[in-house]
Motif scaffolding. Structure first.
Motif, PDB file in Angstrom:
ATOM      1  N   ASP A  55       0.824  -1.198   0.000  1.00  0.00           N
ATOM      2  CA  ASP A  55       0.000   0.000   0.000  1.00  0.00           C
ATOM      3  C   ASP A  55       0.864   1.256   0.000  1.00  0.00           C
ATOM      4  O   ASP A  55       2.092   1.196   0.016  1.00  0.00           O
ATOM      5  N   ILE A  56       0.198   2.394  -0.005  1.00  0.00           N
ATOM      6  CA  ILE A  56       0.885   3.673  -0.205  1.00  0.00           C
ATOM      7  C   ILE A  56       1.955   3.927   0.854  1.00  0.00           C
ATOM      8  O   ILE A  56       3.027   4.457   0.559  1.00  0.00           O
ATOM      9  N   GLU A  57       1.691   3.457   2.087  1.00  0.00           N
ATOM     10  CA  GLU A  57       2.686   3.664   3.155  1.00  0.00           C
ATOM     11  C   GLU A  57       3.976   2.907   2.854  1.00  0.00           C
ATOM     12  O   GLU A  57       5.077   3.430   3.044  1.00  0.00           O
ATOM     13  N   CYS A  58       3.801   1.660   2.385  1.00  0.00           N
ATOM     14  CA  CYS A  58       4.985   0.861   2.061  1.00  0.00           C
ATOM     15  C   CYS A  58       5.779   1.506   0.925  1.00  0.00           C
ATOM     16  O   CYS A  58       7.004   1.523   0.951  1.00  0.00           O
ATOM     17  N   PHE A  59       5.039   2.026  -0.073  1.00  0.00           N
ATOM     18  CA  PHE A  59       5.728   2.641  -1.202  1.00  0.00           C
ATOM     19  C   PHE A  59       6.540   3.846  -0.743  1.00  0.00           C
ATOM     20  O   PHE A  59       7.686   4.034  -1.152  1.00  0.00           O
ATOM     21  N   SER A  60       5.948   4.650   0.140  1.00  0.00           N
ATOM     22  CA  SER A  60       6.697   5.834   0.577  1.00  0.00           C
ATOM     23  C   SER A  60       7.872   5.426   1.456  1.00  0.00           C
ATOM     24  O   SER A  60       8.933   6.032   1.415  1.00  0.00           O
ATOM     25  N   ARG A 104      -5.721   1.128  -9.251  1.00  0.00           N
ATOM     26  CA  ARG A 104      -5.734   1.904  -8.025  1.00  0.00           C
ATOM     27  C   ARG A 104      -4.511   1.539  -7.166  1.00  0.00           C
ATOM     28  O   ARG A 104      -4.162   0.367  -7.060  1.00  0.00           O
ATOM     29  N   ILE A 105      -3.894   2.557  -6.576  1.00  0.00           N
ATOM     30  CA  ILE A 105      -2.817   2.284  -5.623  1.00  0.00           C
ATOM     31  C   ILE A 105      -3.480   1.860  -4.328  1.00  0.00           C
ATOM     32  O   ILE A 105      -4.393   2.535  -3.859  1.00  0.00           O
ATOM     33  N   ARG A 106      -3.066   0.761  -3.768  1.00  0.00           N
ATOM     34  CA  ARG A 106      -3.697   0.265  -2.554  1.00  0.00           C
ATOM     35  C   ARG A 106      -3.587   1.297  -1.432  1.00  0.00           C
ATOM     36  O   ARG A 106      -2.534   1.866  -1.208  1.00  0.00           O
ATOM     37  N   GLY A 107      -4.698   1.534  -0.758  1.00  0.00           N
ATOM     38  CA  GLY A 107      -4.697   2.500   0.344  1.00  0.00           C
ATOM     39  C   GLY A 107      -5.034   3.916  -0.084  1.00  0.00           C
ATOM     40  O   GLY A 107      -5.051   4.822   0.742  1.00  0.00           O
ATOM     41  N   THR A 108      -5.276   4.132  -1.388  1.00  0.00           N
ATOM     42  CA  THR A 108      -5.688   5.461  -1.848  1.00  0.00           C
ATOM     43  C   THR A 108      -6.794   5.283  -2.880  1.00  0.00           C
ATOM     44  O   THR A 108      -7.187   4.165  -3.205  1.00  0.00           O
ATOM     45  N   ASN A 109      -7.286   6.404  -3.403  1.00  0.00           N
ATOM     46  CA  ASN A 109      -8.239   6.319  -4.510  1.00  0.00           C
ATOM     47  C   ASN A 109      -7.618   6.753  -5.829  1.00  0.00           C
ATOM     48  O   ASN A 109      -8.318   6.941  -6.807  1.00  0.00           O
ATOM     49  N   TYR A 110      -6.306   6.942  -5.814  1.00  0.00           N
ATOM     50  CA  TYR A 110      -5.632   7.375  -7.034  1.00  0.00           C
ATOM     51  C   TYR A 110      -5.302   6.198  -7.921  1.00  0.00           C
ATOM     52  O   TYR A 110      -5.004   5.107  -7.433  1.00  0.00           O
ATOM     53  N   HIS A 111      -5.336   6.453  -9.220  1.00  0.00           N
ATOM     54  CA  HIS A 111      -4.924   5.431 -10.158  1.00  0.00           C
ATOM     55  C   HIS A 111      -3.513   5.740 -10.630  1.00  0.00           C
ATOM     56  O   HIS A 111      -3.135   6.903 -10.738  1.00  0.00           O
ATOM     57  N   SER A 112      -2.753   4.672 -10.899  1.00  0.00           N
ATOM     58  CA  SER A 112      -1.384   4.865 -11.349  1.00  0.00           C
ATOM     59  C   SER A 112      -0.955   3.622 -12.129  1.00  0.00           C
ATOM     60  O   SER A 112      -1.507   2.539 -11.911  1.00  0.00           O
ATOM     61  N   PRO A 113      -0.004   3.750 -13.045  1.00  0.00           N
ATOM     62  CA  PRO A 113       0.454   2.571 -13.779  1.00  0.00           C
ATOM     63  C   PRO A 113       1.005   1.511 -12.816  1.00  0.00           C
ATOM     64  O   PRO A 113       1.717   1.861 -11.870  1.00  0.00           O
ATOM     65  N   HIS A 114       0.656   0.256 -13.038  1.00  0.00           N
ATOM     66  CA  HIS A 114       1.083  -0.892 -12.231  1.00  0.00           C
ATOM     67  C   HIS A 114       0.659  -0.786 -10.766  1.00  0.00           C
ATOM     68  O   HIS A 114       1.133  -1.543  -9.937  1.00  0.00           O
ATOM     69  N   GLY A 115      -0.201   0.181 -10.423  1.00  0.00           N
ATOM     70  CA  GLY A 115      -0.601   0.345  -9.023  1.00  0.00           C
ATOM     71  C   GLY A 115       0.531   0.829  -8.144  1.00  0.00           C
ATOM     72  O   GLY A 115       0.533   0.597  -6.940  1.00  0.00           O
ATOM     73  N   ILE A 116       1.520   1.480  -8.760  1.00  0.00           N
ATOM     74  CA  ILE A 116       2.683   1.985  -8.017  1.00  0.00           C
ATOM     75  C   ILE A 116       2.725   3.505  -8.182  1.00  0.00           C
ATOM     76  O   ILE A 116       2.557   3.997  -9.298  1.00  0.00           O
ATOM     77  N   PRO A 117       2.932   4.262  -7.118  1.00  0.00           N
ATOM     78  CA  PRO A 117       2.946   5.718  -7.248  1.00  0.00           C
ATOM     79  C   PRO A 117       4.018   6.199  -8.238  1.00  0.00           C
ATOM     80  O   PRO A 117       5.069   5.572  -8.363  1.00  0.00           O
ATOM     81  N   LEU A 118       3.736   7.333  -8.878  1.00  0.00           N
ATOM     82  CA  LEU A 118       4.625   7.808  -9.947  1.00  0.00           C
ATOM     83  C   LEU A 118       6.026   8.140  -9.446  1.00  0.00           C
ATOM     84  O   LEU A 118       7.009   7.916 -10.150  1.00  0.00           O
ATOM     85  N   ASP A 119       6.125   8.656  -8.198  1.00  0.00           N
ATOM     86  CA  ASP A 119       7.463   9.032  -7.719  1.00  0.00           C
ATOM     87  C   ASP A 119       8.357   7.812  -7.551  1.00  0.00           C
ATOM     88  O   ASP A 119       9.551   7.863  -7.805  1.00  0.00           O
ATOM     89  N   LEU A 120       7.755   6.682  -7.132  1.00  0.00           N
ATOM     90  CA  LEU A 120       8.563   5.464  -7.011  1.00  0.00           C
ATOM     91  C   LEU A 120       8.869   4.896  -8.404  1.00  0.00           C
ATOM     92  O   LEU A 120       9.990   4.440  -8.663  1.00  0.00           O
ATOM     93  N   LEU A 121       7.858   4.960  -9.280  1.00  0.00           N
ATOM     94  CA  LEU A 121       8.071   4.471 -10.653  1.00  0.00           C
ATOM     95  C   LEU A 121       9.233   5.208 -11.312  1.00  0.00           C
ATOM     96  O   LEU A 121      10.010   4.634 -12.066  1.00  0.00           O
TER      97      LEU A 121
END
Lengths: 463, 200
Positions: A304-309, A333-350
């Motif tokens: 989820d988003i916490e793990c990604f950050s 959808r990124i787990r833990g948010t309502n945002y959509h992103s490629p592969h379900g991974i936030p753009l900053d990590l991508l």
């Protein structure tokens, strides 16, 4: 005669049975040549040439060990060999480089916070090579006795008799040791060393006194002298431990509390800090060497988003390993948010990752994979049956077709046929539904299933 | 008199008295720890143990140098490999006049054994003619005081499946032990059950 032969087969099975056949057990490496170019079919890998070449470059990066905290994303449809490439990479890295494999959903536990689970996984992927004095048993095997209880259940009992030119001793073996002795296929006449603390066995060769039964051994057998003096010695050995293992050793509660502490649970950040300091000190003194390894997170979209950050931050540390992630999701959808992103991974990590795509296999490659699996699962198949199976594979999925190998093999065995024929594959295909036929069946008979009306309600809601 | 005696004199010492036994714990300068147990009636060390610390950290183990080994007890650790209970094992003890090694579970007759002093390596070696047992016996006391073993002072006996090796103590060791024991006697010992503070 037949009975004797059957007994012999049983015996052979007994020894080699320890490893079961898994989904990726046919993979023995990445299938690259010396210049890191991908061979089309090699070491159990087929096709996916571009992705494997990319993995080869990552392999080189890990081996050099100078770059810390890079992230690689393997992205592709289900069944295109993402996990296979990661497994191949692990095999290619060898024993001494730590490779930790985990699934994204593994971090959700009630005993441990998500970040702790990730930290442990990261620290499991960093190895420290250190010289330590340890107790070594070195001798020639006189006899190995392993007995299981007559009832079939309960712990096995093992004895090992070792000798040197001057003495002979009987050792009792624990359960783990019995397994590794069976796995290493230790026999009388072998000269072995055993690390008393870790239980690691290494085979030095066969004793010269056994040289007369040369024809019974392979060409590459090395003959060595029987060791002299005491069997048990103190020796400086170099071994690799992971940072996590050092953490665990140092975080155990002392005294009688140790009796009650089973699992390690969470490890205090102070302990980790102290160990980092210690390791840095050893490295400066030249006592230890750091081996950065690989952390593989399968199904990474389950984080989820916490793990990604957290990962964002953790990757910046110079002690972090190369992180390889795999996902089969598109824009979601990124787990833990309502945002959509490629592969379900936030753009900053991508943005911090290099992305390796895997592409679907073509028909020829599918056929090769199926024939490799047939061999792995010990299943003789007629060419025509294999062709049918490939056809099924293109129409359904690779995983489904692989499932049909052993099942149709069992059907063929029932009619006492030496090879699997078209009939057997057809029968297996009829007996076991694939996903699309199952969906078809459900839509056809939807009305007769339970809680049918619920579905209507939700479909009304969405519309 | 010797370096070792000054090291022991300068170490941080803690002392407990239990009946006629006096236990002394030494904190040695290089992070080592040692415990000795004296019988105050005879002035002889019953037990001596060293704490072994590993580089990787964690709770170290006690290595018994003198006296009977610790019973296995409730160690929760899984055994990987260990000697069978019927195999020979060594225990050491010290008497007023000599150093003794007892090797139990050795059933062979006395002619089988030979014990030789090896001054160049500072240890005794036990050999058997039937090639069943071989052991290098280190003499930590001698190593600390730089004494070399001599063949003429070794005596062996075999009784009840046990090989007893006796080595007559050299004068240097006797003098050292006397000096150390005099020092031990002057230590202020805490008695069993005594506490620093009064619990309410």
């Amino acid at each position: 005669m037949a009975v004797a032969a059957a007994a012999k087969v049983q015996e052979v099975r007994e020894i080699t049975r320890i490893e079961r056949i898994g989904a990726h057990s046919h993979i023995r490496g990445l299938g690259l040549d010396d210049s890191l170019e991908a061979r089309h079919v090699s070491q159990g890998m087929v096709g996916q040439v571009a992705a494997r070449r990319a993995a080869g470059i990552v392999l080189q990066m890990v081996r050099d060990g100078r770059i810390a905290g890079r992230a690689v994303l393997l992205a592709g449809q289900p069944g295109t060999g993402k996990t296979a490439i990661a497994t191949g990479l692990a095999q290619a890295l060898g024993h001494d480089t730590p490779f930790t494999s985990m699934a994204g959903s593994e971090i959700y536990s009630l005993e441990m916070s998500k970040t702790e689970a990730l930290t442990q996984a990261i620290r499991k992927s960093i190895g420290v090579r250190i010289k330590e004095e340890s107790e070594i048993i070195e001798g020639e095997v006189v006899e190995v006795q392993i007995e299981r209880p007559a009832t079939g259940v309960g712990t096995k009992v093992g004895k090992l008799i070792l000798k040197s030119t001057d003495m002979e001793t009987v050792y009792d073996l624990g359960g783990k040791m019995i397994d590794s002795i069976l796995k290493e296929k230790v026999q009388s006449g072998d000269v072995i060393t055993i690390d008393k603390a870790t239980g690691k066995i290494s085979r030095l060769g066969r004793s010269f006194t056994r040289a007369r039964d040369y024809d019974a051994t392979g060409q590459q057998t090395r003959f060595v002298q029987c060791p002299e003096g005491e069997l048990q010695k103190r020796k400086e050995v170099v071994h690799t431990v992971t940072l996590h293992e050092i953490d665990v050793i140092n975080s155990r509660t002392h005294g009688f509390l140790a009796l009650f502490s089973g699992d390690t649970g969470e490890i205090k950040p102070e302990v980790r800090e102290q160990i980092n300091g210690k390791v840095a000190e050893w490295r400066e003194e030249g006592k230890a060497e750091i081996i950065p390894g690989v952390l593989f997170i399968d199904e990474v979209h389950m984080l989820d988003i916490e793990c990604f950050s957290f990962l964002n931050r953790a990757l910046e540390n110079e002690m972090s390993p190369i992180v390889i992630m795999a996902t089969n999701r598109g824009i979601t959808r990124i787990r833990g948010t309502n945002y959509h992103s490629p592969h379900g991974i936030p753009l900053d990590l991508l943005d911090r990752m290099i992305i390796v795509p895997t592409v679907p296999y073509d028909e020829k490659e599918l056929k090769q994979i199926l024939s490799i699996r047939c061999e792995e699962e010990d299943c003789q198949m007629e060419d025509k049956a294999l062709e049918i199976l490939t056809k099924i594979c293109t129409e359904t999925s690779l995983r489904y077709a692989i499932q049909l190998i052993t099942t149709s093999g069992l059907i063929a065995r029932k009619r006492k046929a030496p090879e699997v024929g078209i009939e057997d594959v057809k029968k297996a295909y009829m007996l076991f539904f694939d996903e699309s036929r199952s969906i078809q069946y459900l839509t056809d008979y939807q009305k007769q299933f339970m809680f049918d009306q619920d579905d209507d309600l939700t479909s009304m809601d969405t519309s | 008199m010797s370096d070792w005696l000054t090291t022991l004199k300068n170490a941080k010492r803690t002392c407990i008295q239990q009946g006629n036994l006096r236990k002394v714990h030494y904190d040695l300068p290089n992070g080592k720890e040692m415990v000795e147990e004296y019988n105050m009636d005879t002035g002889v060390v019953n037990r001596r143990a060293w704490k072994i610390k590993k580089d990787l950290g964690g709770e170290g183990q006690w290595l018994i140098e003198l006296g009977d080994p610790e019973p296995p007890g409730l160690s929760g650790e899984q055994v990987l490999i260990k000697e069978n209970a019927s195999q020979p094992f060594v225990s050491r003890r010290v008497t007023k006049r000599s150093l003794e090694w007892r090797i139990r579970n050795l059933p062979y007759p006395i002619e089988t054994y030979s014990v030789t002093a090896e001054p160049e390596n500072k240890y005794l070696t036990v050999r058997t003619t039937n090639k069943k047992y071989f052991k290098k016996l280190e003499i930590p006391e001698f190593e600390r005081l730089n004494i070399l073993p001599e063949q003429s002072k070794i005596e062996i006996q075999h009784k009840f499946n046990t090989l007893i090796i006796t080595y007559e103590k050299p004068e240097v060791l006797k003098n050292f032990e006397k000096a150390l024991f005099d020092e031990i006697k002057t230590l202020k010992a805490k008695h069993e059950g005594e506490m620093d503070c009064k619990p309410s």
